[in-house]
Design a protein around this motif. Structure first.
Motif, PDB file in Angstrom:
ATOM      1  N   PRO A 163       0.804  -1.226   0.000  1.00  0.00           N
ATOM      2  CA  PRO A 163       0.000   0.000   0.000  1.00  0.00           C
ATOM      3  C   PRO A 163       0.838   1.277   0.000  1.00  0.00           C
ATOM      4  CG  PRO A 163       0.013  -0.956   2.180  1.00  0.00           C
ATOM      5  CD  PRO A 163       0.751  -1.917   1.288  1.00  0.00           C
ATOM      6  N   ALA A 164       2.165   1.150  -0.025  1.00  0.00           N
ATOM      7  CA  ALA A 164       3.034   2.324  -0.141  1.00  0.00           C
ATOM      8  C   ALA A 164       3.947   2.166  -1.353  1.00  0.00           C
ATOM      9  CB  ALA A 164       3.856   2.504   1.127  1.00  0.00           C
ATOM     10  N   GLY A 165       3.541   1.331  -2.317  1.00  0.00           N
ATOM     11  CA  GLY A 165       4.347   1.085  -3.503  1.00  0.00           C
ATOM     12  C   GLY A 165       4.336   2.249  -4.479  1.00  0.00           C
ATOM     13  N   LYS A 166       5.104   2.113  -5.552  1.00  0.00           N
ATOM     14  CA  LYS A 166       5.229   3.183  -6.538  1.00  0.00           C
ATOM     15  C   LYS A 166       3.916   3.509  -7.228  1.00  0.00           C
ATOM     16  CE  LYS A 166      10.064   2.286  -7.621  1.00  0.00           C
ATOM     17  NZ  LYS A 166      11.024   1.822  -8.635  1.00  0.00           N
ATOM     18  N   ALA A 167       3.065   2.507  -7.418  1.00  0.00           N
ATOM     19  CA  ALA A 167       1.799   2.728  -8.125  1.00  0.00           C
ATOM     20  C   ALA A 167       0.812   3.551  -7.306  1.00  0.00           C
ATOM     21  CB  ALA A 167       1.168   1.383  -8.486  1.00  0.00           C
ATOM     22  N   VAL A 168       1.005   3.612  -6.001  1.00  0.00           N
ATOM     23  CA  VAL A 168       0.080   4.333  -5.120  1.00  0.00           C
ATOM     24  C   VAL A 168       0.433   5.814  -5.137  1.00  0.00           C
ATOM     25  CG1 VAL A 168      -0.798   4.546  -2.767  1.00  0.00           C
ATOM     26  CG2 VAL A 168      -0.204   2.293  -3.678  1.00  0.00           C
ATOM     27  N   LYS A 169      -0.527   6.627  -5.579  1.00  0.00           N
ATOM     28  CA  LYS A 169      -0.298   8.080  -5.687  1.00  0.00           C
ATOM     29  C   LYS A 169      -0.705   8.824  -4.418  1.00  0.00           C
ATOM     30  CE  LYS A 169       0.709   7.562 -10.108  1.00  0.00           C
ATOM     31  NZ  LYS A 169       0.946   6.131 -10.159  1.00  0.00           N
ATOM     32  N   ALA A 170      -1.798   8.409  -3.818  1.00  0.00           N
ATOM     33  CA  ALA A 170      -2.294   9.051  -2.600  1.00  0.00           C
ATOM     34  C   ALA A 170      -3.324   8.133  -1.955  1.00  0.00           C
ATOM     35  CB  ALA A 170      -2.933  10.405  -2.917  1.00  0.00           C
ATOM     36  N   TYR A 171      -3.609   8.410  -0.713  1.00  0.00           N
ATOM     37  CA  TYR A 171      -4.637   7.661  -0.015  1.00  0.00           C
ATOM     38  C   TYR A 171      -5.955   8.418  -0.080  1.00  0.00           C
ATOM     39  CZ  TYR A 171      -0.882   4.867   2.086  1.00  0.00           C
ATOM     40  OH  TYR A 171       0.193   4.038   2.298  1.00  0.00           O
ATOM     41  N   ARG A 172      -6.998   7.725   0.282  1.00  0.00           N
ATOM     42  CA  ARG A 172      -8.297   8.351   0.481  1.00  0.00           C
ATOM     43  C   ARG A 172      -8.611   8.239   1.972  1.00  0.00           C
ATOM     44  NH1 ARG A 172     -11.537   7.809  -4.566  1.00  0.00           N
ATOM     45  NH2 ARG A 172     -10.008   8.288  -6.163  1.00  0.00           N
ATOM     46  N   THR A 173      -9.448   9.096   2.468  1.00  0.00           N
ATOM     47  CA  THR A 173      -9.787   9.077   3.893  1.00  0.00           C
ATOM     48  C   THR A 173     -11.294   8.992   4.083  1.00  0.00           C
ATOM     49  OG1 THR A 173      -9.919  11.487   4.077  1.00  0.00           O
ATOM     50  CG2 THR A 173      -7.777  10.474   4.485  1.00  0.00           C
ATOM     51  N   THR A 174     -11.661   8.420   5.215  1.00  0.00           N
ATOM     52  CA  THR A 174     -13.057   8.420   5.659  1.00  0.00           C
ATOM     53  C   THR A 174     -13.059   8.751   7.140  1.00  0.00           C
ATOM     54  OG1 THR A 174     -13.020   6.083   6.263  1.00  0.00           O
ATOM     55  CG2 THR A 174     -13.731   6.607   4.013  1.00  0.00           C
ATOM     56  N   GLY A 175     -14.238   8.885   7.681  1.00  0.00           N
ATOM     57  CA  GLY A 175     -14.359   9.073   9.119  1.00  0.00           C
ATOM     58  C   GLY A 175     -13.890   7.833   9.863  1.00  0.00           C
ATOM     59  N   ILE A 176     -13.632   7.997  11.129  1.00  0.00           N
ATOM     60  CA  ILE A 176     -13.048   6.945  11.956  1.00  0.00           C
ATOM     61  C   ILE A 176     -13.989   5.747  12.140  1.00  0.00           C
ATOM     62  CG2 ILE A 176     -13.770   7.676  14.274  1.00  0.00           C
ATOM     63  CD1 ILE A 176     -10.132   7.131  13.406  1.00  0.00           C
ATOM     64  N   ALA A 177     -15.289   5.933  11.903  1.00  0.00           N
ATOM     65  CA  ALA A 177     -16.262   4.849  12.122  1.00  0.00           C
ATOM     66  C   ALA A 177     -16.554   4.052  10.855  1.00  0.00           C
ATOM     67  CB  ALA A 177     -17.566   5.423  12.673  1.00  0.00           C
ATOM     68  N   ALA A 178     -15.971   4.412   9.719  1.00  0.00           N
ATOM     69  CA  ALA A 178     -16.274   3.728   8.457  1.00  0.00           C
ATOM     70  C   ALA A 178     -15.645   2.338   8.419  1.00  0.00           C
ATOM     71  CB  ALA A 178     -15.768   4.557   7.276  1.00  0.00           C
ATOM     72  N   GLY A 179     -16.269   1.455   7.668  1.00  0.00           N
ATOM     73  CA  GLY A 179     -15.694   0.131   7.464  1.00  0.00           C
ATOM     74  C   GLY A 179     -15.868  -0.783   8.665  1.00  0.00           C
ATOM     75  N   ASP A 180     -15.301  -1.991   8.527  1.00  0.00           N
ATOM     76  CA  ASP A 180     -15.464  -2.997   9.576  1.00  0.00           C
ATOM     77  C   ASP A 180     -14.153  -3.298  10.304  1.00  0.00           C
ATOM     78  OD1 ASP A 180     -14.202  -4.262   7.495  1.00  0.00           O
ATOM     79  OD2 ASP A 180     -15.401  -6.091   7.594  1.00  0.00           O
ATOM     80  N   ALA A 181     -13.202  -2.361  10.222  1.00  0.00           N
ATOM     81  CA  ALA A 181     -11.932  -2.530  10.937  1.00  0.00           C
ATOM     82  C   ALA A 181     -11.605  -1.262  11.713  1.00  0.00           C
ATOM     83  CB  ALA A 181     -10.809  -2.846   9.956  1.00  0.00           C
ATOM     84  N   LYS A 182     -11.055  -1.445  12.903  1.00  0.00           N
ATOM     85  CA  LYS A 182     -10.661  -0.317  13.745  1.00  0.00           C
ATOM     86  C   LYS A 182      -9.363   0.295  13.225  1.00  0.00           C
ATOM     87  CE  LYS A 182     -10.565  -2.760  17.572  1.00  0.00           C
ATOM     88  NZ  LYS A 182     -10.525  -3.200  18.966  1.00  0.00           N
ATOM     89  N   PRO A 183      -8.966   1.465  13.729  1.00  0.00           N
ATOM     90  CA  PRO A 183      -7.645   1.990  13.374  1.00  0.00           C
ATOM     91  C   PRO A 183      -6.568   0.952  13.692  1.00  0.00           C
ATOM     92  CG  PRO A 183      -8.910   3.688  14.485  1.00  0.00           C
ATOM     93  CD  PRO A 183      -9.723   2.407  14.561  1.00  0.00           C
ATOM     94  N   GLY A 184      -5.674   0.735  12.747  1.00  0.00           N
ATOM     95  CA  GLY A 184      -4.659  -0.292  12.893  1.00  0.00           C
ATOM     96  C   GLY A 184      -5.029  -1.591  12.192  1.00  0.00           C
TER      97      GLY A 184
END
Length: 194
Positions: A163-184
């Protein structure tokens, strides 16, 4: 993914996906390796393995932190048509994409027991711990910014890679409650239904 939406995978989950397989394969390889006396003997093999464990965990945990910070600073807010990938899907994709590398690493760790018992297995386990530490660090980065970090699935490539390779230009962000995984990247416990 209509209207220009992208598939997004959690950065911390991608990093964390390899931690458990590397840890368990390393532990098994080290345990099996202890049954072989090896060229150096068990004591030297275990001591060398312990040193390799510590070095591997530290190197993997600290590797490319600057790149992760740069990508986090350049992160844009995820769009409403972006599709957030489940934690289990992200982990499964990573493991499927790396299954042959994991098998080769396990076999190499087993083979190294002929020279230094348990050393190769402990090195492999150290890599797993390093990935877990890096995912935890990403979690602290997410908590500090009060946002979750996501990477486009198509930028990860066919093997659900770095996820930090050359093809990755930037990340996207969401609020802390999005998705089914906690920070980390650890599993988010769903509240019990009453």
């Amino acid at each position: 993914m209509s209207r220009g939406g992208q598939g997004l995978a959690r950065v911390a989950v991608v990093v964390r996906a390899g931690a458990a397989p590397l840890w368990w394969l390393g532990v098994f390889a080290a345990g099996i390796g202890l049954s072989v006396p090896g060229l150096t003997g068990r004591r030297i093999g275990v001591l060398a393995g312990a040193a390799l464990f510590i070095v591997a965990a530290a190197v993997i945990a600290l590797l490319r932190r600057g790149r992760y910070r740069d990508l986090t600073r350049a992160a844009a807010r995820a769009g409403k048509h972006d599709v957030l990938q489940d934690r289990a899907v992200t982990a499964r994709n990573w493991r499927r994409g790396h299954r042959w590398w994991l098998l080769l690493a396990f076999l190499a760790a087993l083979g190294s027991a002929l020279a230094a018992p348990a050393a190769g297995g402990l090195l492999l386990a150290g890599c797993g711990v390093g990935l877990w530490l890096k995912a935890s660090w990403i979690g602290r980065l997410e908590k500090a910014g009060d946002q979750l970090l996501w990477v486009r699935v198509d930028w990860l490539g066919r093997n659900a890679g770095n996820p930090a390779g050359k093809a990755v230009k930037a990340y996207r962000t969401t609020g802390i409650a999005a998705g089914d995984a906690k920070p980390g990247g650890s599993r988010r416990k769903t509240p019990a239904l009453v």
